[in-house]
Design a protein around this motif. Structure first.
Motif, short mmCIF file in Angstrom:
data_model
loop_
_atom_site.label_atom_id
_atom_site.label_comp_id
_atom_site.label_asym_id
_atom_site.label_seq_id
_atom_site.Cartn_x
_atom_site.Cartn_y
_atom_site.Cartn_z
N HIS A 21 0.80 -1.23 0.00
CA HIS A 21 0.00 0.00 0.00
C HIS A 21 0.83 1.28 0.00
O HIS A 21 0.29 2.37 0.00
CB HIS A 21 -0.92 0.01 1.23
CG HIS A 21 -1.82 -1.18 1.26
ND1 HIS A 21 -2.91 -1.30 0.44
CD2 HIS A 21 -1.75 -2.33 1.97
CE1 HIS A 21 -3.49 -2.47 0.65
NE2 HIS A 21 -2.81 -3.11 1.57
N VAL A 22 2.15 1.13 0.03
CA VAL A 22 3.01 2.31 0.14
C VAL A 22 3.61 2.62 -1.24
O VAL A 22 4.44 1.86 -1.74
CB VAL A 22 4.16 2.09 1.15
CG1 VAL A 22 4.98 3.35 1.32
CG2 VAL A 22 3.60 1.63 2.49
N PRO A 23 3.20 3.73 -1.89
CA PRO A 23 3.73 4.04 -3.22
C PRO A 23 5.25 4.02 -3.28
O PRO A 23 5.83 3.59 -4.28
CB PRO A 23 3.16 5.43 -3.50
CG PRO A 23 1.87 5.45 -2.75
CD PRO A 23 2.15 4.67 -1.48
N MET A 24 5.91 4.48 -2.24
CA MET A 24 7.37 4.47 -2.27
C MET A 24 7.96 3.06 -2.14
O MET A 24 9.15 2.86 -2.36
CB MET A 24 7.93 5.37 -1.16
CG MET A 24 7.78 6.85 -1.46
SD MET A 24 8.70 7.83 -0.27
CE MET A 24 8.35 9.47 -0.89
N GLY A 25 7.14 2.10 -1.73
CA GLY A 25 7.59 0.71 -1.71
C GLY A 25 8.58 0.37 -0.60
O GLY A 25 9.28 -0.64 -0.69
N ARG A 26 8.64 1.19 0.41
CA ARG A 26 9.54 0.89 1.54
C ARG A 26 8.93 1.41 2.84
O ARG A 26 8.06 2.28 2.81
CB ARG A 26 10.91 1.54 1.32
CG ARG A 26 10.89 3.07 1.34
CD ARG A 26 12.29 3.66 1.39
NE ARG A 26 12.30 5.11 1.32
CZ ARG A 26 12.21 5.94 2.36
NH1 ARG A 26 12.07 5.45 3.59
NH2 ARG A 26 12.24 7.24 2.21
N GLY A 78 5.12 8.16 3.03
CA GLY A 78 5.55 7.57 1.75
C GLY A 78 4.46 7.56 0.70
O GLY A 78 4.52 6.81 -0.27
N GLY A 79 3.41 8.38 0.92
CA GLY A 79 2.32 8.47 -0.07
C GLY A 79 1.15 7.54 0.22
O GLY A 79 0.17 7.51 -0.53
N LEU A 80 1.22 6.80 1.33
CA LEU A 80 0.20 5.77 1.60
C LEU A 80 -1.22 6.31 1.57
O LEU A 80 -2.10 5.74 0.92
CB LEU A 80 0.50 5.11 2.95
CG LEU A 80 -0.33 3.88 3.35
CD1 LEU A 80 0.48 2.99 4.28
CD2 LEU A 80 -1.61 4.26 4.03
N THR A 114 -1.36 1.38 -5.94
CA THR A 114 0.07 1.69 -5.90
C THR A 114 0.77 1.10 -7.12
O THR A 114 0.31 0.10 -7.68
CB THR A 114 0.73 1.15 -4.63
OG1 THR A 114 0.47 -0.24 -4.54
CG2 THR A 114 0.21 1.85 -3.41
N PRO A 115 1.89 1.70 -7.56
CA PRO A 115 2.61 1.15 -8.72
C PRO A 115 3.17 -0.23 -8.40
O PRO A 115 3.41 -0.54 -7.23
CB PRO A 115 3.74 2.15 -8.95
CG PRO A 115 3.71 3.12 -7.84
CD PRO A 115 2.52 2.89 -6.99
N GLU A 116 3.35 -1.05 -9.45
CA GLU A 116 3.93 -2.41 -9.26
C GLU A 116 5.35 -2.29 -8.77
O GLU A 116 6.09 -1.45 -9.22
CB GLU A 116 3.91 -3.18 -10.59
CG GLU A 116 2.51 -3.51 -11.09
CD GLU A 116 1.79 -4.55 -10.22
OE1 GLU A 116 2.44 -5.51 -9.82
OE2 GLU A 116 0.59 -4.33 -9.96
#
Ligand code: NAD
Length: 257
Positions: free
Chosen positions: A211-216, A247-249, A255-257
């Protein structure tokens, strides 16, 4: 030095966000009272500040006990003569906190006592001290879970953070004309002990990261940097906000892959 001349009180200073914030506040010129239930680690935070040439005291206090919170604020005033910044950040996430059906009442009570009552008591004793010091900034740690519904449940924690958002708004409005700003810091999921022990398998961690766009996961120091902004005069027109650092959640639908 963004906090030159300021006195700050940080709860939960033994670990995670609180520790990083106490160190960053001190590095920016604040004299810092570090408060926590865990005496040794809290003392280590204060000692690290002093070793770095800063000024700090360590106060052992349970934020859920009124007399201890009152004494914590008094100790800060005794040591430094004022209070300008209060970061009510101590909190717990109980491993037995789940959905409404499975969560015991005592887990609800314990979580509300520390996370919600603890913030209320902090504000109760900090407001008069900040008022007497000519004004300042209170920052209460909430969470993104108070804004978004989460499928991995922690009902007591979520409710406690909702209480923090609501009481923060009211405090901000009530004390706005006294030059006291009050904001809620809403962290996203962080790579700290608190969350990593709750998300105790890779599968659970990945489920949250999806769910976090930044992926971290975020880092505690990234919350400290946001708290520094809210503490400093740079945020002089910011009050009553749900200050999201996630992180944009909370902005994401997909969210992006
Ligand atoms: P942490 O466990 O590293 O730090 C919390 C600190 O609070 C600890 O030092 C603990 O001893 C202290 N504490 C707990 N109960 C206390 C009490 N009754 N009195 C005094 N001190 C007490 O966790 P953290 O991630 O740094 O969490 C700090 C705050 O951020 C908490 O309010 C937490 O709910 C919130 N938060 C964390 C995350 C995350 O992902 N880690 C996300 C959103 C919000």
């Amino acid at each position: 030095m963004r906090l030159e001349g300021k006195v700050a009180l940080v709860t939960g200073a033994a670990s995670g966000i609180g520790r990083e914030t106490a160190l960053l506040f001190a590095a920016n010129g604040a004299r810092v009272a570090c408060a926590d239930l865990v005496e040794e680690d809290n003392a280590a935070t204060a000692a690290a500040i002093v070793a770095d040439g800063g000024q700090a005291i360590a106060v052992t206090a349970d934020v859920a006990v009124a007399a201890e919170v009152e004494a914590m604020v008094a100790a800060t005033i005794d040591a430094f003569g004022a209070l300008h910044v209060a970061f009510n950040n101590a909190g717990i996430m109980h491993p037995e906190d789940g959905d409404a059906v499975e969560t015991d009442e005592h887990i609800w009570d314990l979580t509300m006592r520390i996370n919600a009552l603890g913030v209320f008591l902090g504000c109760k004793y900090e407001v008069p001290a900040i008022r007497a010091s000519g004004g300042g900034s209170i920052i209460n740690t909430a969470s993104f879970v108070a804004i978004m519904g989460a499928a991995s449940p922690q009902i007591a924690y979520t409710a406690s953070k909702g209480a923090v958002l609501a009481l923060t708004r009211e405090l901000a409005v009530v004390h706005a004309r006294e030059n006291i700003r009050v904001n809620a810091l809403c962290p996203g999921p962080l790579r700290t002990e608190l969350l990593m022990s709750f998300l105790d398998t890779d599968e659970k961690k990945q489920r949250r990261l999806v769910h976090v766009p930044m992926g971290r996961f975020g880092e505690a120091v990234e919350m400290a940097q946001a708290a520094l902004f809210l503490a400093s005069d740079e945020s002089s027109y910011v009050t009553g906000s749900d200050f999201v650092v996630d992180g944009g959640l909370t902005a994401a639908y997909v969210t992006p892959e």
